[in-house]
Scaffold this motif. Sequence first.
Motif: not given
Length: 462
Positions: A295, A321-323, A339-346
């Motif tokens: 994660t 900020n859930t990201t 948890n929030t799942v993003s397409d790409a990690d910042p």
Amino acid sequence: MVLHVYTSLLISSIFILGGFGKPSPAFSPPAACPVCASSNYIGQNNGSLAVQPRVTGKAYSRFIQIWLENTDFSTAQASSTFKKLASEGILLTNYNGVTHPSEPNYVASISGDFFGMSDDKFYALPVNVSTQVDLLEARNISWATYQENMPYSGFSGDYAQKNYLDPSSKGSYTYYMRKHNPLIICNSIASVPARMNRIRNFNDFAIDVNASALPSWVFITPNLVNDGHDTDITFVSDWLEYFLVPLLDNPNFDDNETLVLLTFDENEDYKSQNTLYTLLLGGAVSNHKGTVDSTFYTHYSSLSSVQNNWGLGSLGRQDTNTTVAAVFQFQAKMTNHTNTVSDADPLMNLSGVSTGVCASERWIPVTAPNMSAVGAGAGPVFASNITSTVSVDNTTPLNLNAMGLVNPATVIPSYSAPSTDPNANATSSPPVTSSKSTAGQGYRIRAGPLGVVCPALAILLL
């Protein structure tokens, strides 16, 4: 203080690079055991903290974080000690620092932001910057930080002493640096004597563990050799074998309701993603030994996870900020948190000049927390009677350097050491260059390079 800091850095560099006080390349235990008093620590203990009942959390009732320094994931992964520890807990393969260099990462981990800080200089965040301590105290959850080689509770400078790794050396060595102690950087903590007394050293740590008085929230910073800042992964591994490995078998430190986060402040390679070899250890993850969690986490996750565990409020900053503030996944399953799942990690390896109360070239007042934010603990956003809730997001940044003004966040507060501390008169305390009145009443600001004093900055800063 600026001269004091740079002198300490110069001394440290001379010793490490081959000067007369160069430490031994081999690890040497600073004490007979992790819970033994040591004369290598100038600060002696002040008696143990009062034993406080632990507040039961949803996944653990004690959270301990131990921070190491400046190491790439692959470097730590190659250590047999880290491999052994990974077999005893959960390896987080995508846990990240939030920026570079060191100091803003430490500050972010307890305040939810680094407020434009982009270097390791002296900063004293104004009293209207709230921290995790405010949230913990609102629920009567005990806390403390333990700083190795800090001379006394609430000491506010760097500290050089006789080099215990090289007793024949005639010089001193800077083992303790303020920039790795996030709680002393925040005036909302350092200005309150009762809170200052909870900024403790390692002799205090020994007596607190032996007295079963270790608090429920703990932040541990080893000295500059034991954390790897001035040494390498082999030295750090030897320190962990001496310090952490036996403590994991000490019920006064680790029991079945304890979670230990072992991490680094940042990686060494600024060009790559700021991913850190990070472990979750302790009795709270005894059913997850040898597992891996991919994660995306950051240092803000230590805030959100604690808030989620105890149902706390939030700071209304990056902790919500859930990201970037995912809750530890093993815990999220226990608390039914998604948890929030993003397409790409910042990207978390960005550095350089930014905007904030610590950025003298792009200065703005402390931005207001997002009062409508909902954090992982579901409680309200914390706001004290001095917290500004007025948005300054559209404020034009000021270049204080060009204006000949001193940034109040770089002025040394005149907080005194707790009167109960027998080492309160230590001569290494930094010189007083300004004075702080009671919380909320503002700073008396020293004149800048052009002799200009800006009272408006003091008002805005608060």
